[in-house]
Design an enzyme around this catalytic site. Structure first.
Site, PDB file in Angstrom:
ATOM      1  N   ARG A  12       5.994  -7.222 -17.915  1.00 32.29           N
ATOM      2  CA  ARG A  12       6.195  -6.774 -19.299  1.00 32.29           C
ATOM      3  C   ARG A  12       7.639  -6.432 -19.631  1.00 32.29           C
ATOM      4  O   ARG A  12       7.983  -6.341 -20.814  1.00 32.29           O
ATOM      5  CB  ARG A  12       5.277  -5.580 -19.600  1.00 32.29           C
ATOM      6  CG  ARG A  12       3.792  -5.878 -19.413  1.00 32.29           C
ATOM      7  CD  ARG A  12       3.337  -7.123 -20.179  1.00 32.29           C
ATOM      8  NE  ARG A  12       1.897  -7.365 -20.004  1.00 32.29           N
ATOM      9  CZ  ARG A  12       1.231  -8.338 -20.605  1.00 32.29           C
ATOM     10  NH1 ARG A  12       1.853  -9.172 -21.422  1.00 32.29           N
ATOM     11  NH2 ARG A  12      -0.063  -8.521 -20.380  1.00 32.29           N
ATOM     12  N   THR A  62       0.793  -1.234   0.000  1.00 27.42           N
ATOM     13  CA  THR A  62       0.000   0.000   0.000  1.00 27.42           C
ATOM     14  C   THR A  62       0.826   1.286   0.000  1.00 27.42           C
ATOM     15  O   THR A  62       0.411   2.255  -0.639  1.00 27.42           O
ATOM     16  CB  THR A  62      -1.038   0.005   1.141  1.00 27.42           C
ATOM     17  OG1 THR A  62      -0.384  -0.234   2.392  1.00 27.42           O
ATOM     18  CG2 THR A  62      -2.090  -1.075   0.922  1.00 27.42           C
ATOM     19  N   GLU A 114      -8.308   6.667 -24.251  1.00 31.88           N
ATOM     20  CA  GLU A 114      -7.739   6.355 -25.569  1.00 31.88           C
ATOM     21  C   GLU A 114      -8.328   7.283 -26.626  1.00 31.88           C
ATOM     22  O   GLU A 114      -9.496   7.670 -26.563  1.00 31.88           O
ATOM     23  CB  GLU A 114      -8.037   4.892 -25.931  1.00 31.88           C
ATOM     24  CG  GLU A 114      -7.339   4.483 -27.223  1.00 31.88           C
ATOM     25  CD  GLU A 114      -7.451   2.993 -27.545  1.00 31.88           C
ATOM     26  OE1 GLU A 114      -8.011   2.241 -26.729  1.00 31.88           O
ATOM     27  OE2 GLU A 114      -6.988   2.603 -28.628  1.00 31.88           O
ATOM     28  N   ARG A 159     -13.263   2.062 -39.323  1.00 34.07           N
ATOM     29  CA  ARG A 159     -12.058   1.643 -38.583  1.00 34.07           C
ATOM     30  C   ARG A 159     -11.872   0.128 -38.563  1.00 34.07           C
ATOM     31  O   ARG A 159     -10.784  -0.358 -38.310  1.00 34.07           O
ATOM     32  CB  ARG A 159     -12.113   2.161 -37.149  1.00 34.07           C
ATOM     33  CG  ARG A 159     -13.307   1.624 -36.379  1.00 34.07           C
ATOM     34  CD  ARG A 159     -13.267   1.983 -34.909  1.00 34.07           C
ATOM     35  NE  ARG A 159     -14.575   1.757 -34.281  1.00 34.07           N
ATOM     36  CZ  ARG A 159     -14.782   1.810 -32.987  1.00 34.07           C
ATOM     37  NH1 ARG A 159     -13.801   2.109 -32.168  1.00 34.07           N
ATOM     38  NH2 ARG A 159     -15.984   1.594 -32.491  1.00 34.07           N
ATOM     39  N   ALA A 214     -11.476   6.333 -32.258  1.00 35.95           N
ATOM     40  CA  ALA A 214     -11.646   6.184 -33.702  1.00 35.95           C
ATOM     41  C   ALA A 214     -13.129   6.176 -34.091  1.00 35.95           C
ATOM     42  O   ALA A 214     -13.456   6.049 -35.270  1.00 35.95           O
ATOM     43  CB  ALA A 214     -10.961   4.915 -34.181  1.00 35.95           C
ATOM     44  N   ARG A 264      -4.979  -5.230 -20.492  1.00 34.30           N
ATOM     45  CA  ARG A 264      -5.349  -6.317 -19.586  1.00 34.30           C
ATOM     46  C   ARG A 264      -5.006  -5.985 -18.128  1.00 34.30           C
ATOM     47  O   ARG A 264      -5.540  -6.599 -17.216  1.00 34.30           O
ATOM     48  CB  ARG A 264      -4.682  -7.631 -20.011  1.00 34.30           C
ATOM     49  CG  ARG A 264      -5.048  -8.088 -21.425  1.00 34.30           C
ATOM     50  CD  ARG A 264      -6.559  -8.280 -21.538  1.00 34.30           C
ATOM     51  NE  ARG A 264      -7.067  -9.062 -20.430  1.00 34.30           N
ATOM     52  CZ  ARG A 264      -7.006 -10.375 -20.363  1.00 34.30           C
ATOM     53  NH1 ARG A 264      -6.503 -11.042 -21.374  1.00 34.30           N
ATOM     54  NH2 ARG A 264      -7.459 -11.013 -19.317  1.00 34.30           N
ATOM     55  N   HIS A 265      -4.116  -5.025 -17.931  1.00 33.66           N
ATOM     56  CA  HIS A 265      -3.814  -4.564 -16.577  1.00 33.66           C
ATOM     57  C   HIS A 265      -4.912  -3.577 -16.185  1.00 33.66           C
ATOM     58  O   HIS A 265      -4.938  -2.454 -16.648  1.00 33.66           O
ATOM     59  CB  HIS A 265      -2.426  -3.916 -16.534  1.00 33.66           C
ATOM     60  CG  HIS A 265      -1.338  -4.885 -16.856  1.00 33.66           C
ATOM     61  ND1 HIS A 265      -0.631  -5.558 -15.901  1.00 33.66           N
ATOM     62  CD2 HIS A 265      -0.894  -5.357 -18.046  1.00 33.66           C
ATOM     63  CE1 HIS A 265       0.230  -6.380 -16.477  1.00 33.66           C
ATOM     64  NE2 HIS A 265       0.094  -6.276 -17.782  1.00 33.66           N
TER      65      HIS A 265
END
Lengths: 301, 301, 301, 301
Positions: free
Chosen positions: A223, A89, A120, A196, A123, A112-113
Site C-alpha cells: 500500500r 515469525t 469498525e 445508510r 452505522a 482485504r488484508h
C-alpha cells in the site's frame, strides 16, 4: 481533520497520565501515542497501543529469558538476517493498534488484508457524521490510458470543477436525505441499517485496527507502493513514519530488503548474468514477454 | 523447574527496570511479568508482554477517542453483553505474549490452535536440554474403559513403578545417544536436525506464544475443560490465573458464559421446556440418542 | 511404504468408481487421485481431493460467469501477470486435499504453516504403528561446520553404523515398552495419551492436510528450497510433481517467478546497476555486509 | 435478477458439459452448480465449485484410506458427535466456492468473516453496472425503539413513498454523474478509482467467495439468525438451502446443535436446575441482570 473539544480533551487526558510498566517500551512510539496524524481532508491515523520494540524481535528469535542481546549491533545484524531470509515469525511478536478515520472506499481496500483485528464504527447502531472525502484539485486525476488500473494526468479547468461540484453536491444531498429519512420528527423514521445505503463511498468511517509487525510490513509494502491508489497510499505513508520511530532496525531492513528491493524472475536473473558477461540482451533473446521486458528495463533504469 | 543463575539474573534485571508509558496498563498483570509460574515437573509459563486491559475492550467496541467510559459498572456491563452475544472482535483488541516451557507432546496439541504467533526453540539450530516430563505417581492413569480418548483409574503398585522406570530409562538412554551422536570428539558428529529424531515426546521444548484475548479464551475453554488431557490442562489453568488478574471483567464474563455454561441442542431445549411444564421425559421420548441423553442428564445433575 | 491389503482394496475401490460431475476437472490430477506416492522409507503423499484448475484462477480474477477465457494463451498470460505482480487471491480459488504419512519431526515443521486445515491421526484415541524413519546411509549427514542450521558431509564407516544402530534400537525398544505399557493383559494398562510420550520423533504419523493453491505454493517455495531440511524437502518435491500436472500454467509461473527467482535488496540492485555501467564493485564498496555480499556473489554465479 | 444472453449462454454451456471424475461427488450439489439463485431485487448466489460431501467429514475424522465407513448410520452418528463436541477440523475438509452478487453495504458486513478467500469485481479496473438495491415496500422498516441495532414496524404511506423516492432518485443521479465523470467524450475522463466514490452503498457488486464448511456454518449461524440484518439474512437463507442438499447429515446436525440450540450461562443453568427442583425463580433471585433474565425468559417461551 476536525476534532471536537471533547475528543481533544480525551486525547489530552490520555497523554497526561503516564504509568509505570515493566514491559518493553519504545520511546519513539510513546511520542506518537494517541495523537491523530492528519491524512486526506478529514481522515487521520493515531496509535492507540503497541507491543514490543526491536529487541522483542531478537528476543523471540532466540526464545531468550532476558531482553535480546547485550549488543545493539548484534541485534540489528540479526534483524537484517531474519528479514533477508524471510524468517517472519519473530516480526509477528510486535503488535500495533491504530485508530483510523478513512473514506469507505479506502476502507474497502484496506479490509482485504485479513490477518488483522478490526472494530469498525457501526452505522447499524449509530449515526454517521457529515464528512466526505473531496479530493484536492491536484489529486483529481484522469483515467490512465495505458493502465486500466491507474491514473493519468491531472484534470484541468472546467472538467475538474464539474467533477468537484458533482462530488460535493451529491454527497451533501445524499446526507440531507439520510438525515431526513432517519428523523423521527413527525414520522416513524427509517432504520439506520437501511438509511445508510444512501450514502456514497467517500463518506468517512472509522475503525480500530490491530495487526502484528510482519503483517503490517506486508500491508505497507503493497500500500505504500507507487502502484497503490493514492488515497490509501497516504495512510500507508503516515504509518511508515510511525513504524520508523517504533522499530528503527526492523524498518531500515524493511526499506532495504522490501520497499527498495525487487523480485527477479529466473529469466531476469539469467539476463543479468548474460549482460554482466558482456552479452547484448534484447527482448527477443531475453525469454521474457514484452510486458516483462518493459518492467525489467524500468527496474534497471 | 530449574533456572540457571544467568536466567534468574535476566529475569531479575527485567523486573528491576520499570519505564514510563502512556499505554493502557494492567496492575494485576504487571505483577506477573517475566516471573515463571511452574507447571509439571520442569515446565513453566511466564508473561513476556501484554497489550490492553478491560477498558481496551469497551474502547474498541465504541471506537472511542478516550479510554472506555467514565463508569466502571458500564464497562463491565458492556463486556458481559459482548461476551453473551458472541461479539468477539473487541476481545481481539487485547494481546498476550507468553514464554512457555512444555513437553513436546503437549506442544503438538497446543499448536493446533492456529490463530496465534509462535517462535519455538530450534532443535535444528541448537542442542536440546536433558529435561523430560516424568508424570507424578498420581497422574499416572490407566486407559479409560468407557472413553477411547480418556483416562481411568490411577495405576497401582508394580505396574506404576514399571511404567515410571520405562519412561525414565528410555528417556535417559535416548538422550545419552543423542549427545553421543552429535558429539564431534573423535568423529564427524551427526547433524542436529537428524539427531533430534531420537528424542521421545516427553522432552521439553520452549516457545514464545502470542495470541489475542478472544482466541486465548477459546483456547482456555477447550484446554481448561475437564475433557482436556491433564498435561495441557495444567498449563491452561496457570494461564487462567494470569488472565483473571489482567482483565478481571472479561475473565468473569468468560467464567459465567463459557466455562460454566453449556450448549443446549434444539432437542435438549425442547426437553427442558416439557420438563418445566411437568412432563416426565425419558430418553425414548426425548428425541436424543443414548449418548446425548447421558450428556444431558449429566448437565442437569 | 507398506499398505495392508485392506488399504490397497480401499484405494482400488475409489479409483474404480468414477462419477459424473459438472465441476472443473483436471485430467492431470485425476491420474494422481488416491494413489500413494512413496516418500522416505515408510511415508507417502496422496491426493484425496482437489478443487479447480488453471482456468479457475482466471475465472476468479475476472469474476466471470463462464469458465475463464476462450483463449488458452490469454489464460496463461493472465496467470503469469497475476503471479508476477503478487495478486495472490485468484490462486486461493484452487484447493488441494492430501493424505500424508510422515515422521513426527517433519510434521512439527510442516504444521508451522498455519493457513491450512489439518486432521491428524490421534494417538490419544488410537494406537500408533511400529514404523520409524531410519535414514538411508547417504542421507546420514554430519553437522555443517559453516551453517548452524544445516548439514555437511555424509557420515562414514563405523560412525554411520553406530548412528543407525542407535536410531533403530532405541526406536524398537521404545515401541516395545509402549506396547507393554498400554497392554491390558494382567495389568490395568497405561492410558494411550500418556504412553505415546515414550515414542521418539522419528515415528510416523499421518494426517489429512487441505490448503489453497496460494498457500501451497508458499509452502513449496520454502520447503522445496535447497535450505529446507532434506526430510521435508522430499515431501515438497513429491507435491510439486502433482501440482505440475494439476495446474500446469500456474506451476510454470511459480517456477519462473518464485522457485527460480531471487529477491534483490536495494543495495544489491544498486550494485548490479553499477556493475552493468562498468564499475568494479567490491564488498567494501557494495554497501553490503560480508554475509550479504557472499549471498549476492552466489546468486550471480 | 437480470442476466445478459451471453451470461445465460455461459451458464448453459457449463451445465451442458459433464466430465468424469474420481472425486467425492454430491448429487444434491451437482443440481445447484452454476445456477444463480435470485436474492433481493438484483442479487444472486450461485455455486461455482465444491469439495467433499458428508463422508469426506468422517473420512478425515478417521484419517482413513477409503471413503468413510461402510455404514451410513455410523457416518451420521459420527457427524453428530463431532458437531456436538465442537470437533471442528473434520468439517474444514469440505469447501464451497460461490459467486455472489450483492449490495455494497451487505458486502461490507460479509467481508468481516475473515477465514475465507475472496475475489471481488474491481471498480478501479472496470465500470460498475447501474444496479441498485431498492427495498421492497414490506422490508422498509422503521428504527427499532427498543434495540439500537434493529428494525421496528414497516414504514407506512407517504413516508415509505418518500424514502423510496430518495433511494431511487439519489442512486440514479449518482450513477448519471458517475458515467458523466468517467466519460472521455470531449474531456479527459476521471479515473475509475476516483469516480466510484460517488456511488452509494446500495449499488451491487459481485465476488467469488470460497470458504470451508466449518467457517461457512459459523457464518450461517450468525447471518441466518433472526438478529442479522434482513438484507444479509436472505443470502444466508439461500446458502442454507444449498448446504442442506450438499451435506445433509452435517446440515441436520447444524440445525439441531447450532441454529436451533442455545447457549446457557452458568447462572441460567443454575436457574433451570432450581426450577426443575420446584423453586419459583425470579429475576431478583436468578443472579442475572434484567437484560439476561429477559433473554432467558424468551428462550424458555
Amino acid at each position: 481533520m476536525n476534532l471536537t473539544d471533547e475528543q481533544k480533551a480525551d486525547i489530552a487526558a490520555l497523554r497526561a497520565t503516564p504509568a509505570q510498566t515493566l514491559r518493553a517500551t519504545s520511546e519513539g512510539m510513546e511520542r506518537h501515542l494517541y495523537e491523530p496524524k492528519p491524512v486526506l481532508d478529514h481522515g487521520f491515523v493515531r496509535v492507540i497501543d503497541y507491543m514490543g520494540d526491536d529487541t522483542a524481535i531478537t528476543q523471540a528469535a532466540r526464545v531468550s529469558y532476558g531482553r535480546g542481546t547485550k549488543s545493539v549491533s548484534n541485534d540489528e545484524g540479526l534483524i537484517r538476517y531474519l528479514m533477508r531470509h524471510w524468517h517472519s515469525t519473530p516480526f509477528e511478536m510486535c503488535e500495533l493498534k491504530l485508530h483510523v478515520k478513512l473514506p469507505v472506499f479506502v476502507a474497502r481496500q484496506w479490509i482485504r488484508h485479513r490477518t488483522a483485528n478490526v472494530n469498525e464504527y457501526s452505522a447499524r447502531y449509530s449515526i454517521l457524521d457529515r464528512e466526505f472525502y473531496i479530493p484536492a484539485q491536484d489529486s483529481l486525476a484522469a483515467q490512465s490510458t495505458t493502465n486500466n488500473q491507474g491514473r493519468g494526468d491531472t484534470l484541468q479547468g472546467a472538467e475538474a470543477e464539474r467533477v468537484l461540484n458533482y462530488l460535493r453536491d451529491d454527497a451533501m444531498r445524499a446526507y440531507d436525505h439520510y438525515e431526513e429519512m432517519i428523523s423521527t420528527e413527525g414520522q416513524q423514521g427509517l432504520a439506520r441499517e437501511l438509511a445508510r445505503m444512501n450514502l456514497p463511498a467517500n463518506i468517512y468511517t472509522q475503525w480500530y485496527w490491530k495487526v502484528d509487525l510482519h503483517n503490517l510490513l506486508h500491508f505497507l509494502r503493497l500500500r505504500a507502493d507507487s502502484h497503490a491508489q493514492y488515497e490509501i497510499r497516504v495512510y500507508a505513508d503516515a504509518i511508515c513514519e510511525m513504524v520508523k520511530d517504533w522499530v528503527p532496525f526492523a524498518y531500515r531492513a524493511f526499506e532495504d530488503y522490501r520497499m527498495g528491493g525487487e523480485n527477479l524472475s529466473a529469466a531476469a536473473l539469467d539476463c543479468i548474468k548474460r549482460m554482466l558477461a558482456g552479452e547484448d540482451v534484447t527482448q527477443e533473446t531475453s525469454g521474457m514477454s514484452k510486458g516483462e521486458w518493459r518492467e525489467f528495463q524500468a527496474m534497471l533504469d
